[in-house]
Design a protein around this motif. Structure first.
Motif, mmCIF file in Angstrom:
data_model
loop_
_atom_site.group_PDB
_atom_site.id
_atom_site.type_symbol
_atom_site.label_atom_id
_atom_site.label_comp_id
_atom_site.label_asym_id
_atom_site.label_seq_id
_atom_site.Cartn_x
_atom_site.Cartn_y
_atom_site.Cartn_z
ATOM 1 N N ILE A 165 0.834 -1.200 0.000
ATOM 2 C CA ILE A 165 0.000 0.000 0.000
ATOM 3 C C ILE A 165 0.871 1.253 0.000
ATOM 4 O O ILE A 165 0.547 2.262 -0.629
ATOM 5 N N ALA B 296 5.898 2.384 21.213
ATOM 6 C CA ALA B 296 5.303 1.417 20.280
ATOM 7 C C ALA B 296 6.129 1.326 19.003
ATOM 8 O O ALA B 296 6.374 0.235 18.481
ATOM 9 N N GLN C 22 4.249 -7.424 16.805
ATOM 10 C CA GLN C 22 3.839 -6.118 16.308
ATOM 11 C C GLN C 22 4.994 -5.559 15.504
ATOM 12 O O GLN C 22 5.864 -4.898 16.027
ATOM 13 N N TYR D 57 3.020 -3.708 10.378
ATOM 14 C CA TYR D 57 1.777 -3.927 11.097
ATOM 15 C C TYR D 57 1.336 -2.633 11.769
ATOM 16 O O TYR D 57 0.179 -2.222 11.674
ATOM 17 N N LEU E 254 0.046 -0.118 9.214
ATOM 18 C CA LEU E 254 -1.347 -0.342 8.810
ATOM 19 C C LEU E 254 -2.307 0.027 9.932
ATOM 20 O O LEU E 254 -3.384 0.572 9.690
ATOM 21 N N ALA E 255 -1.877 -0.254 11.171
ATOM 22 C CA ALA E 255 -2.731 0.086 12.303
ATOM 23 C C ALA E 255 -2.950 1.590 12.350
ATOM 24 O O ALA E 255 -4.052 2.072 12.596
ATOM 25 N N ARG E 256 -1.877 2.355 12.094
ATOM 26 C CA ARG E 256 -2.018 3.818 12.104
ATOM 27 C C ARG E 256 -2.931 4.269 10.970
ATOM 28 O O ARG E 256 -3.740 5.160 11.115
ATOM 29 N N MET E 257 -2.726 3.646 9.817
ATOM 30 C CA MET E 257 -3.551 4.017 8.670
ATOM 31 C C MET E 257 -5.011 3.755 8.948
ATOM 32 O O MET E 257 -5.882 4.497 8.513
ATOM 33 N N SER E 258 -5.282 2.660 9.669
ATOM 34 C CA SER E 258 -6.671 2.305 9.861
ATOM 35 C C SER E 258 -7.284 3.074 11.019
ATOM 36 O O SER E 258 -8.424 2.835 11.386
ATOM 37 N N SER E 259 -6.526 3.992 11.626
ATOM 38 C CA SER E 259 -7.190 4.863 12.595
ATOM 39 C C SER E 259 -6.877 6.320 12.270
ATOM 40 O O SER E 259 -6.468 7.059 13.141
ATOM 41 N N TYR E 260 -7.036 6.663 11.014
ATOM 42 C CA TYR E 260 -6.937 8.021 10.497
ATOM 43 C C TYR E 260 -5.531 8.610 10.533
ATOM 44 O O TYR E 260 -5.293 9.676 10.009
ATOM 45 N N ARG E 261 -4.564 7.923 11.196
ATOM 46 C CA ARG E 261 -3.264 8.563 11.375
ATOM 47 C C ARG E 261 -2.370 8.357 10.157
ATOM 48 O O ARG E 261 -1.358 7.662 10.213
ATOM 49 N N THR E 262 -2.776 8.986 9.063
ATOM 50 C CA THR E 262 -2.041 8.793 7.813
ATOM 51 C C THR E 262 -0.655 9.425 7.871
ATOM 52 O O THR E 262 0.282 8.926 7.268
#
Lengths: 253, 331, 544
Positions: free
Chosen positions: C111, C333, C500, C504, C507-515
């Motif tokens: 991506i 993290a 983690q 990973y 993608l986690a950041r991407m999936s919570s708006y944190r582009t």
């Protein structure tokens, strides 16, 4: 092994086929002497050497050293050292290490071994060059390193597979003389493949002639390379003059 | 040497599965337990209340959650599974791994109401088309306008075969168009820039300016207003109504033996949990919060009608509807 | 050749093969175990396998093959021109940098790469802006097949160019001297010297690229424009993840494997095998004088390649720099994920190099033993067979093993082990290409000598193999590590709290708006990949 031991090589009805070309060898290599192996390209000279050294396994027949069957013995365990036309040295190891591998395949050398290595290098005329890398040596010097390793390894049989074919005439004569000396001092049984009858005449007591994967004729060199030789040998020698340059450059398998 | 830690963790986890009595294990999805997600605050609040140890085990998303439980079967360590949505409940119940919750859910209110013996809602949201005000001044006012509008104004959607919002739009279209959904999809397909495997890819394309519209949630603008202080991205209100997504938690059969599990479900319906949800999970709380929500939430699109197809119907027809979508979109 | 069985001579050969067989056994176990797990689960409800064959599947197969074949062409053809330009100009400034840059795309999550490519070619991309600013009009949309091809070319042109360059490097210096002496024009040099060297390597490289494209998932869906762009990999993912239908997933995987084997087999018919003759490049010096026109052409080719590969990477860097990097790096993290990624990639790369060395040396020994008779199954498997693991989707391996392991233990606890094993095995096809040429030519030079002198076992490894293989192994190690570090891995399906990794987290950041965070993490990922490659090249003493 003492130099005095009688160390002949018997090739007993050995059959072998390579790329569909059947070969059939039956011969005895005279003990404690130099024998030259001549014949046209593809006649099986190198194959015969590889069979004796153990790189190839016969499909039938036996190979005996001093009467003992070695057909199934691994190359390193045979009483044989072999010098190839090229790639005799490891390019990343220095001269001393390359020679030392003849004493210990894991390079575990003690003081006495190191002395032997120096002596051997001196003997082949490379004193003081023990720290050089192969690429810093000339072609002749590289083959001398290989001969020094033969000395250190101290096996009763020496096989030369066109070992000096790529050297110039005078250098080649020097190397042949060196082999002659080493043979006399250690009473080794030497078998050398060559393209040049002059090489055989220079040091070999006996000559074997191969054609189409068979021993066609053998005898003492003087006879074999004279007008009294069998017809095939005569033909080969006659043609020899015309395409000598060509055949020497070609590497046969 | 981190690898040793990892391997030791693997070994200990593999051979010593006995959890202590006062530990509660909750399986949930990744963004719930992330540092910015609800997880850390929820954990702190619940541990203070119960004097126990709350352990989250996080997997990628709701679908992965169900798969994980399905894979572990009876051996699952989960007491609670938190993060399934309504469309997954039928499949989840079919595993036989979930038990009735038997708690009082009076505090919970979701649009259209809710009653289920097994799953308890903790938040909800509406799917919505989010548009970029810098690229688009007049957004579509209805699903019909979206379908029939200018094909030059593109939208990015998600694949219903691989993504929850993607399935959401599929059901939304179905709820509005019924048997005519296939034709509607065929018409909409010109307007679709691309179909991504998941929400992140679609939203990433949208925010990088590739398309002026994306399928997301009505709550998405709240994030941009509160966290980024921008009103650039807005949701388009659709006159036919918006499709609802409810997020649920359930009690596993294993969890029935852990008194902490039901305590957690009850806690989940209370303000200590619900307060955390809006600005960490960016969804509407299903229960009462102790304080009113951030004013940004009041600016969000309020659906005139809530659309939801019941879980059994979805489960029974999903394959056929996806096939319909496929053939309409592949033309 | 009928060789009589000779127990006294043969054990030596057999002892050497154990390495290759061990490598094969490892791969076989990894895939076999997974399939076993799926078969056991799928057998409970095999209807999915039956229902898999429908018109929809036929369409998916058609598109899968179409996009993979076109992508392979779009990757390999430009790579020939680029590799040739790189080979002709062995010493210009920035050449080493360019080659290292070429290693970066492969390590990027799909991506991230897709967004990078879009920053250049997308509707809001640089070229679209240029087109409208210069009044050239509307920039065509790349969504659809063209987008897929461009993104695949971004991944695979650099890879193929690097591998082809390696093939060109094996041209003996004598050939160059000869070409120069005979006054060959660039075209004849290409036809008579460069093309034969590349042609020998092409089937292998094209096969590798094909396999990477056939399994492409995120790129195909994201840039494909719609569900008409559905590949088998998508169908497998859907079958496992959404429908949880192991039987169907198995059938689809078998189909994917079968199709790939057929294509790779066809490719192998088209050209000579990679083995070819192994001439040793004595010197890399070139004797050919290169004309002005050709230099200009090559410069243009390389500039274009730089723009094509560097552009999206630059966009990723620019995007990353906009993120709050200081805060990101300070985050626990992020640091933990970075450490996890590095450790897992490191262990995977070591395992990969061990396995690959075993396979390569086992294969060469089998080849040396059989001489001119046709290659046996074991040899073929140790060769191109290993590449087929690329076509087994990681989620299949993950799901299968989790299904199997759960019968005995807490399967999810083994997630780190699974990640390491899968990453190691998936990198084998690449590392094979990095170390096999060097290994095989060294073997040809040294084997008789070693057998003659009795240099075996550890002594041979220490004295002969290691000094020769150190550099190519370092390159392979870097490749493997770079590949592993960007891999989302087998855990993507079910997740795991212990693993983690950086992708990973991204993608986690991407999936919570944190582009912005995601962009920053992508940059960190790219930088580490770049550093790793530099480090490994330095350790290996590789000079470019």
């Amino acid at each position: 092994m003492s130099g005095a031991e009688i160390f002949d090589i018997t090739i007993d009805k050995v059959r072998f086929s390579y790329d569909g070309a059947p070969m059939h060898f039956d011969a005895t290599i005279a003990a404690n002497a130099i024998t030259a192996l001549i014949g046209p390209s593809g006649s099986g000279k190198s194959t015969l050497l590889n069979l004796i050294a153990g790189f190839e396994t016969p499909s039938q027949g036996r190979i005996l050293f001093a009467g003992r069957d070695h057909t199934a013995v691994a190359p390193a365990e045979r009483p044989v050292s072999m010098v190839f036309q090229e790639n005799n040295l490891f390019a990343h190891l220095d001269v001393a290490a390359n020679v030392g591998l003849g004493r210990s395949p894991s390079l575990k050398l003690d003081e006495a071994d190191r002395d032997d290595i120096s002596t051997a290098l001196e003997r082949v005329g490379l004193a003081g060059k023990d720290k050089r890398l192969p690429r810093e040596l000339s072609g002749g010097e590289r083959q001398r390193v290989a001969l020094a390793r033969v000395l250190v390894r101290n096996r009763p049989v020496l096989l030369l597979d066109e070992a000096f074919a790529s050297l110039g005439p005078s250098l080649r004569r020097d190397m042949l003389d060196l082999v002659g000396e080493l043979q006399r001092s250690r009473a080794m049984t030497v078998l050398m493949v060559t393209h040049d009858p002059a090489d055989a005449l220079r040091i070999a007591a006996h000559t074997i002639f191969l054609e189409n994967g068979c021993v066609v004729a053998s005898g003492d060199t003087a006879t074999m390379l004279s007008g009294k030789a069998p017809a095939q040998v005569q033909r080969y020698l006659g043609g020899k003059v015309r395409d000598a340059g060509d055949t020497i450059a070609r590497k046969e398998t | 040497m981190r690898i040793f830690t990892l391997l030791t963790a693997a070994a200990t986890a593999a051979f010593a599965q006995v959890a202590s009595a006062d530990t509660l294990t909750v399986y949930t999805y990744e963004s719930f337990t992330a540092e910015w997600g609800p997880g850390p605050q929820v954990e702190k609040a619940f541990e203070a209340e119960c004097g126990c140890d709350l352990e989250f085990v996080a997997v990628a998303d709701g679908v992965a959650l169900l798969n994980r439980v399905r894979l572990e079967g009876e051996a699952t360590k989960a007491d609670i599974v938190l993060g399934l949505d309504t469309n997954l409940t039928t499949a989840a119940k079919a595993t036989g791994l979930f038990a009735e919750h038997n708690i009082d859910t009076a505090a919970i209110t979701v649009p259209g109401g809710w009653s289920d013996d097994v799953f308890v809602p903790y938040d909800y949201g509406y799917f919505a088309v989010i548009y970029d005000t810098q690229q688009m001044t007049t957004p579509p006012g209805s699903l019909k306008e979206l379908v029939e509008g200018d094909a030059g104004q593109k939208i990015v959607i998600q694949d219903p075969r691989t993504s929850t919002p993607g399935l959401g739009l599929l059901l939304w279209m179905k709820a509005v168009y019924g048997d005519k959904a296939g034709e509607a999809w065929a018409e909409l397909s010109d307007r679709i820039l691309t179909v991504t495997p998941g929400w992140s890819e679609a939203y990433g394309l949208f925010t990088s300016g590739e398309a002026p519209m994306v399928l997301s949630y009505t709550t998405s603008p709240a994030y941009h207003m509160i966290a980024e202080d921008t009103e650039r991205y807005q949701a388009a209100g659709f006159s036919e109504g918006h499709y609802l997504q409810i997020e649920l938690a359930g009690l596993t059969t294993r969890g029935t033996e852990n008194p902490l599990a039901r305590q957690f479900l009850a806690f989940m319906t209370g303000p200590a949990f619900q307060d955390v949800i809006p600005e960490t999970n960016w969804m509407f709380p299903a229960g009462k919060t102790s304080e009113p929500l951030d004013p940004a939430f009041s600016k969000l699109v309020k659906p005139q009608e809530t659309l939801l197809i019941d879980a059994e119907t979805v489960e029974a027809n999903r394959q056929a509807w996806v096939d319909e979508w496929l053939s309409a979109m592949s033309r | 050749m009928a060789v009589r069985d000779e127990p006294l001579t043969r054990p030596r050969g057999a002892v050497h093969e154990w390495r290759g067989l061990a490598g094969l056994a490892f791969i076989g176990l990894l895939i076999g175990g997974a399939l076993l797990g799926l078969v056991a689960e799928g057998a409970r409800d095999p209807s999915g396998a039956r229902d898999a064959f429908d018109p929809y599947l036929a369409r998916v197969v058609r598109f899968t093959l179409l996009q993979a074949i076109l992508s392979t062409l779009a990757s390999v053809l430009p790579a020939i021109v680029v590799a040739r330009a790189l080979s002709r100009h062995g010493a210009f400034r920035g050449r080493g940098l360019l080659l290292r840059l070429f290693s970066v795309p492969l390590a990027l999550p799909q991506i991230v790469a897709a967004l990078g490519v879009l920053a250049l070619f997308g509707r809001a991309g640089l070229l679209a802006d240029l087109a409208s600013a210069s009044g050239l009009g509307h920039w065509p949309s790349i969504y659809g097949l063209s987008g897929i091809l461009i993104a695949h070319a971004f991944f695979n042109v650099p890879l193929a160019a690097r591998l082809l360059l390696q093939a060109l490097d094996t041209i003996p210096a004598d050939h160059w001297r000869l070409a120069s002496q005979l006054g060959m024009a660039p075209w004849s040099t290409f036809g008579l010297i460069e093309w034969p060297a590349m042609r020998a390597a092409l089937p292998g490289i094209a096969g590798l690229v094909f396999m990477l494209c056939v399994t492409s998932f995120t790129i195909v869906l994201t840039l494909g424009g719609g569900p008409a762009a559905t590949t088998l990999e998508v169908a497998i993912y859907q079958a496992l993840r959404f429908d949880f239908d192991p039987a169907r997933a198995l059938v689809l995987t078998a189909l994917q494997l079968g199709l790939t084997i057929a294509i790779v087999w066809l490719l192998a018919r088209l050209g000579a095998d990679l083995a070819g003759e192994t001439s040793i490049a004595v010197s890399r010096r070139r004797y050919a004088a290169i004309g002005g026109v050709e230099t200009l052409f090559n410069a243009a080719v390389l500039m274009l390649a730089l723009a094509f590969v560097g552009g999206p990477i630059a966009a990723i860097v620019a995007g990353g720099l906009e993120a709050d990097l200081g805060r990101l790096i300070g985050e626990h993290a992020v640091r933990a994920a970075l450490a996890t990624s590095l450790v897992l990639a490191f262990v995977a790369a070591i395992l990969c190099c061990l396995l690959t060395f075993g396979l390569v040396s086992g294969r060469k020994r089998l080849e040396a033993r059989r001489r001119s008779s046709p290659a046996g199954l074991a040899e073929r498997l140790m060769d191109s067979g290993t590449a087929l693991v690329l076509v087994v989707p990681p989620i299949i391996i993950g799901a299968g093993w989790f299904l199997l392991l759960r019968l005995f233990a807490d399967a999810f606890a083994f997630a780190p082990v699974m990640v390491v094993c899968v990453n190691a095995v998936m990198a084998i096809p690449f590392v094979v290409r990095a170390i096999r040429p060097a290994h095989d030519s060294a073997f040809d030079r040294h084997d008789r000598l070693c057998r003659q002198l009795g240099i075996t076992g550890m002594a041979r490894l220490r004295l002969v193999d290691w000094p020769v293989m150190r550099r190519p192994l370092a390159t392979g190690f870097a490749f493997a590590m770079a590949l592993s570090i960007g891999d989302l891995g087998v855990i993507a399906l079910f997740g795991s709290e212990q693993v983690q990794t950086l992708p990973y987290l991204l993608l986690a950041r991407m999936s919570s708006y944190r582009t912005a965070d995601a962009a920053g993490i992508a940059l960190i990922l790219a930088v580490f990949c770049f550093l790793l490659i530099m480090l490994a090249e330095r350790l290996g003493g590789e000079k470019r």
